[in-house]
Design a protein around this motif. Structure first.
Motif, PDB file in Angstrom:
ATOM      1  N   TRP A  78       0.808  -1.221   0.000  1.00 40.38           N
ATOM      2  CA  TRP A  78       0.000   0.000   0.000  1.00 40.38           C
ATOM      3  C   TRP A  78       0.848   1.283   0.000  1.00 40.38           C
ATOM      4  CZ3 TRP A  78       0.328  -3.335   4.163  1.00 40.38           C
ATOM      5  CH2 TRP A  78       0.941  -2.858   5.314  1.00 40.38           C
ATOM      6  N   LEU A  79       2.167   1.122   0.187  1.00 39.63           N
ATOM      7  CA  LEU A  79       3.046   2.291   0.177  1.00 39.63           C
ATOM      8  C   LEU A  79       3.888   2.376  -1.089  1.00 39.63           C
ATOM      9  CD1 LEU A  79       4.405   2.332   3.858  1.00 39.63           C
ATOM     10  CD2 LEU A  79       2.801   3.944   2.822  1.00 39.63           C
ATOM     11  N   GLN A  80       3.844   1.344  -1.929  1.00 38.26           N
ATOM     12  CA  GLN A  80       4.690   1.320  -3.117  1.00 38.26           C
ATOM     13  C   GLN A  80       4.232   2.341  -4.151  1.00 38.26           C
ATOM     14  OE1 GLN A  80       5.433  -2.532  -4.817  1.00 38.26           O
ATOM     15  NE2 GLN A  80       6.007  -3.451  -2.847  1.00 38.26           N
ATOM     16  N   THR A  81       5.208   2.865  -4.895  1.00 35.46           N
ATOM     17  CA  THR A  81       4.915   3.864  -5.920  1.00 35.46           C
ATOM     18  C   THR A  81       5.889   3.689  -7.078  1.00 35.46           C
ATOM     19  OG1 THR A  81       4.771   6.252  -6.398  1.00 35.46           O
ATOM     20  CG2 THR A  81       6.467   5.549  -4.840  1.00 35.46           C
ATOM     21  N   THR A  82       5.510   4.200  -8.234  1.00 38.65           N
ATOM     22  CA  THR A  82       6.400   4.164  -9.403  1.00 38.65           C
ATOM     23  C   THR A  82       7.174   5.473  -9.551  1.00 38.65           C
ATOM     24  OG1 THR A  82       4.581   4.946 -10.809  1.00 38.65           O
ATOM     25  CG2 THR A  82       4.903   2.553 -10.641  1.00 38.65           C
ATOM     26  N   LYS A  83       6.970   6.402  -8.649  1.00 34.94           N
ATOM     27  CA  LYS A  83       7.707   7.667  -8.710  1.00 34.94           C
ATOM     28  C   LYS A  83       9.199   7.430  -8.523  1.00 34.94           C
ATOM     29  CE  LYS A  83       4.187  10.979  -7.285  1.00 34.94           C
ATOM     30  NZ  LYS A  83       3.891  12.122  -6.394  1.00 34.94           N
ATOM     31  N   LYS A  84      10.009   8.340  -9.046  1.00 33.72           N
ATOM     32  CA  LYS A  84      11.456   8.214  -8.953  1.00 33.72           C
ATOM     33  C   LYS A  84      11.931   8.450  -7.520  1.00 33.72           C
ATOM     34  CE  LYS A  84      12.551   9.492 -13.729  1.00 33.72           C
ATOM     35  NZ  LYS A  84      13.308  10.423 -14.605  1.00 33.72           N
ATOM     36  N   ASP A  85      12.998   7.755  -7.175  1.00 37.32           N
ATOM     37  CA  ASP A  85      13.600   7.890  -5.857  1.00 37.32           C
ATOM     38  C   ASP A  85      14.224   9.279  -5.723  1.00 37.32           C
ATOM     39  OD1 ASP A  85      14.793   6.138  -3.398  1.00 37.32           O
ATOM     40  OD2 ASP A  85      16.280   7.580  -4.108  1.00 37.32           O
ATOM     41  N   MET A  86      14.028   9.927  -4.565  1.00 36.97           N
ATOM     42  CA  MET A  86      14.522  11.294  -4.378  1.00 36.97           C
ATOM     43  C   MET A  86      16.036  11.348  -4.204  1.00 36.97           C
ATOM     44  SD  MET A  86      13.287  12.178  -0.480  1.00 36.97           S
ATOM     45  CE  MET A  86      11.605  11.587  -0.643  1.00 36.97           C
ATOM     46  N   VAL A  87      16.651  10.204  -3.867  1.00 39.93           N
ATOM     47  CA  VAL A  87      18.109  10.163  -3.722  1.00 39.93           C
ATOM     48  C   VAL A  87      18.769   9.779  -5.040  1.00 39.93           C
ATOM     49  CG1 VAL A  87      20.047   9.057  -2.526  1.00 39.93           C
ATOM     50  CG2 VAL A  87      17.959   9.607  -1.269  1.00 39.93           C
ATOM     51  N   ASN A  88      18.332   8.657  -5.611  1.00 39.40           N
ATOM     52  CA  ASN A  88      18.874   8.179  -6.886  1.00 39.40           C
ATOM     53  C   ASN A  88      17.735   7.991  -7.885  1.00 39.40           C
ATOM     54  OD1 ASN A  88      21.524   7.900  -5.781  1.00 39.40           O
ATOM     55  ND2 ASN A  88      20.920   5.948  -4.863  1.00 39.40           N
ATOM     56  N   PRO A  89      17.557   8.914  -8.820  1.00 40.46           N
ATOM     57  CA  PRO A  89      16.437   8.828  -9.770  1.00 40.46           C
ATOM     58  C   PRO A  89      16.432   7.543 -10.590  1.00 40.46           C
ATOM     59  CG  PRO A  89      17.455  11.003  -9.832  1.00 40.46           C
ATOM     60  CD  PRO A  89      18.342  10.149  -9.002  1.00 40.46           C
ATOM     61  N   TRP A  90      17.610   6.894 -10.710  1.00 40.17           N
ATOM     62  CA  TRP A  90      17.698   5.666 -11.503  1.00 40.17           C
ATOM     63  C   TRP A  90      17.448   4.413 -10.661  1.00 40.17           C
ATOM     64  CZ3 TRP A  90      21.627   9.035 -10.336  1.00 40.17           C
ATOM     65  CH2 TRP A  90      22.561   8.592  -9.404  1.00 40.17           C
ATOM     66  N   GLU A  91      17.132   4.596  -9.397  1.00 41.56           N
ATOM     67  CA  GLU A  91      16.914   3.474  -8.480  1.00 41.56           C
ATOM     68  C   GLU A  91      15.794   2.570  -8.980  1.00 41.56           C
ATOM     69  OE1 GLU A  91      17.839   1.088  -6.034  1.00 41.56           O
ATOM     70  OE2 GLU A  91      18.547   2.935  -5.053  1.00 41.56           O
ATOM     71  N   GLU A  92      16.070   1.248  -9.028  1.00 42.89           N
ATOM     72  CA  GLU A  92      15.075   0.291  -9.501  1.00 42.89           C
ATOM     73  C   GLU A  92      14.395  -0.464  -8.368  1.00 42.89           C
ATOM     74  OE1 GLU A  92      16.975  -2.253 -12.318  1.00 42.89           O
ATOM     75  OE2 GLU A  92      17.265  -0.662 -13.811  1.00 42.89           O
ATOM     76  N   GLU A  93      14.948  -0.367  -7.148  1.00 49.36           N
ATOM     77  CA  GLU A  93      14.325  -1.046  -6.014  1.00 49.36           C
ATOM     78  C   GLU A  93      12.959  -0.410  -5.706  1.00 49.36           C
ATOM     79  OE1 GLU A  93      15.428  -3.742  -4.252  1.00 49.36           O
ATOM     80  OE2 GLU A  93      16.929  -3.868  -5.856  1.00 49.36           O
ATOM     81  N   PRO A  94      12.028  -1.163  -5.120  1.00 45.14           N
ATOM     82  CA  PRO A  94      10.712  -0.607  -4.784  1.00 45.14           C
ATOM     83  C   PRO A  94      10.828   0.639  -3.920  1.00 45.14           C
ATOM     84  CG  PRO A  94      10.715  -2.989  -4.525  1.00 45.14           C
ATOM     85  CD  PRO A  94      12.136  -2.585  -4.755  1.00 45.14           C
ATOM     86  N   ARG A  95      10.041   1.653  -4.254  1.00 42.38           N
ATOM     87  CA  ARG A  95      10.044   2.911  -3.501  1.00 42.38           C
ATOM     88  C   ARG A  95       8.756   3.045  -2.708  1.00 42.38           C
ATOM     89  NH1 ARG A  95      11.612   2.032  -8.442  1.00 42.38           N
ATOM     90  NH2 ARG A  95      10.296   3.597  -9.418  1.00 42.38           N
ATOM     91  N   CYS A  96       8.860   3.746  -1.587  1.00 51.12           N
ATOM     92  CA  CYS A  96       7.653   4.034  -0.802  1.00 51.12           C
ATOM     93  C   CYS A  96       7.302   5.505  -0.974  1.00 51.12           C
ATOM     94  CB  CYS A  96       7.869   3.699   0.678  1.00 51.12           C
ATOM     95  SG  CYS A  96       9.236   4.556   1.454  1.00 51.12           S
ATOM     96  N   ILE A  97       6.040   5.819  -0.857  1.00 53.47           N
ATOM     97  CA  ILE A  97       5.570   7.194  -0.994  1.00 53.47           C
ATOM     98  C   ILE A  97       5.508   7.822   0.391  1.00 53.47           C
ATOM     99  CG2 ILE A  97       3.110   6.585  -0.877  1.00 53.47           C
ATOM    100  CD1 ILE A  97       4.637   9.200  -3.255  1.00 53.47           C
ATOM    101  N   MET A  98       6.133   8.979   0.530  1.00 57.37           N
ATOM    102  CA  MET A  98       6.136   9.673   1.808  1.00 57.37           C
ATOM    103  C   MET A  98       4.932  10.615   1.887  1.00 57.37           C
ATOM    104  SD  MET A  98       8.818   8.324   3.152  1.00 57.37           S
ATOM    105  CE  MET A  98       9.124   9.321   4.617  1.00 57.37           C
ATOM    106  N   SER A  99       4.683  11.155   3.070  1.00 57.73           N
ATOM    107  CA  SER A  99       3.515  12.015   3.279  1.00 57.73           C
ATOM    108  C   SER A  99       3.593  13.311   2.472  1.00 57.73           C
ATOM    109  CB  SER A  99       3.363  12.346   4.764  1.00 57.73           C
ATOM    110  OG  SER A  99       4.560  12.914   5.276  1.00 57.73           O
ATOM    111  N   CYS A 100       4.790  13.671   2.000  1.00 59.77           N
ATOM    112  CA  CYS A 100       4.948  14.868   1.161  1.00 59.77           C
ATOM    113  C   CYS A 100       4.725  14.555  -0.310  1.00 59.77           C
ATOM    114  CB  CYS A 100       6.344  15.458   1.360  1.00 59.77           C
ATOM    115  SG  CYS A 100       7.669  14.281   0.981  1.00 59.77           S
ATOM    116  N   ASN A 101       4.437  13.275  -0.595  1.00 60.02           N
ATOM    117  CA  ASN A 101       4.161  12.786  -1.945  1.00 60.02           C
ATOM    118  C   ASN A 101       5.422  12.594  -2.775  1.00 60.02           C
ATOM    119  OD1 ASN A 101       2.058  11.753  -3.529  1.00 60.02           O
ATOM    120  ND2 ASN A 101       2.004  13.585  -4.816  1.00 60.02           N
ATOM    121  N   HIS A 102       6.594  12.531  -2.123  1.00 57.78           N
ATOM    122  CA  HIS A 102       7.832  12.191  -2.806  1.00 57.78           C
ATOM    123  C   HIS A 102       8.218  10.761  -2.435  1.00 57.78           C
ATOM    124  CE1 HIS A 102       8.334  16.750  -2.746  1.00 57.78           C
ATOM    125  NE2 HIS A 102       8.185  16.417  -4.011  1.00 57.78           N
ATOM    126  N   ALA A 103       9.071  10.152  -3.257  1.00 62.09           N
ATOM    127  CA  ALA A 103       9.351   8.726  -3.125  1.00 62.09           C
ATOM    128  C   ALA A 103      10.807   8.460  -2.740  1.00 62.09           C
ATOM    129  CB  ALA A 103       9.029   8.007  -4.428  1.00 62.09           C
TER     130      ALA A 103
END
Length: 307
Positions: A78-103
């Motif tokens: 329920w936290l997974q998102t397809t948005k780019k990682d805020m640290v490494n935009p090329w990150e392929e590992e599953p990302r979680c969505i934060m309350s600010c709507n960034h991943a």
């Protein structure tokens, strides 16, 4: 006699075949075998920080405090998102969505937040650039703990470090980044801090910056990232009856960070000797200040950006 250790989140004492003359790294290897863990998946900690592996066991807290890391930080569906990682935009590992709507991935979230704590921060804020400005949305600890998939030990470690940082800030002290002893400023208006413990021990570095905690150098200036965060998150205060003034400013000339303590709004930089107004950031010219006398009101300049 066998050494004693316990997990940070538990009270049960365990024994292992290390002794006081072993280094922490040697003891860590022995403890890892007892716990059936990889040596890289545990840490020996004390007072909310990771202990230098070259120290001897006899010189640290007894029993040893052990943190077992979570080696499989899985993002809940329920936290997974397809948005780019805020640290490494090329990150392929599953990302979680934060309350600010960034991943961000759980591992990157853990690394970023732990780094904030080691820099003696007490809160976690989103660092994504939004139209030239930091997002700065604050993530509460419960969100960080869930999204970073903190282990039970990691959660206790984070809480301990947050509490320690709060205490240090409220007491007006900082931890030396070299030996982790608590230090006071020799002068309240001087950002250069002398660690008497490192000096007396003959260490090559014994002075550090009060604000960014990096080793002090001639013509020191804080790193850009550190300076931006300090300037954007410092408390606001009232100066000569003008509310909402940042309590920390960067000298308009040399960019060193300066904290306002008391008295008037005009400030002399100890580093470059420039004189400027802490409220409007106007620099004194040949005819003095354009914003009036030392106690006259003027407009509060926006939070500075360091480029």
């Amino acid at each position: 006699m066998a050494g004693q250790f316990k997990r940070l989140s538990e009270s049960t004492l365990q024994r292992a075949s290390f002794i006081g003359s072993n280094t922490v790294t040697e003891a860590k290897s022995i403890v890892a075998k007892v716990l059936r863990q990889n040596i890289y998946d545990i840490e020996i900690v004390e007072n909310g920080g990771i202990i230098d592996g070259s120290l001897f066991v006899k010189d640290v807290q007894n029993p040893l405090q052990v943190v077992i890391h979570n080696t499989d930080r899985q993002v809940p569906l329920w936290l997974q998102t397809t948005k780019k990682d805020m640290v490494n935009p090329w990150e392929e590992e599953p990302r979680c969505i934060m309350s600010c709507n960034h991943a961000i991935t759980p591992d990157n979230l853990y690394g970023y937040c732990w780094n904030q704590l080691t820099e003696q921060r007490t809160s976690f804020k989103c660092f994504v650039d939004v139209d030239g400005k930091r997002c700065d949305w604050e993530w509460f600890f419960a969100e960080v703990a869930e999204n970073a998939c903190l282990s039970t030990d990691e959660r206790v470690l984070f809480e301990s470090r947050i509490n320690r940082n709060w205490f240090n800030l409220s007491a007006g002290v900082r931890e030396c980044p070299f030996c982790r002893c608590v230090c006071e400023r020799q002068r309240p208006d001087d950002p250069c801090v002398l660690c008497i413990y490192c000096r007396d021990a003959g260490k090559p570095h014994f002075e550090f910056c009060w604000y960014c905690l990096y080793p002090w150098k001639d013509n020191h200036s804080c790193t850009k990232d550190s300076a931006r965060q300090i300037l954007s998150t410092c408390p606001r205060k009232e100066i000569v009856k003008v509310p909402g003034c940042p309590s920390i400013r960067a000298c308009p000339n040399c960019k060193i960070l300066i904290e306002h303590k008391e008295q008037c709004k005009h400030m002399d930089c100890r580093n470059c000797k420039a004189s400027f107004c802490f409220i409007c950031l106007g620099v004194r010219g040949e005819r003095g200040f354009t914003c009036g006398s030392y106690n006259s009101k003027c407009a509060v300049a926006p939070i500075q950006t360091v480029t």
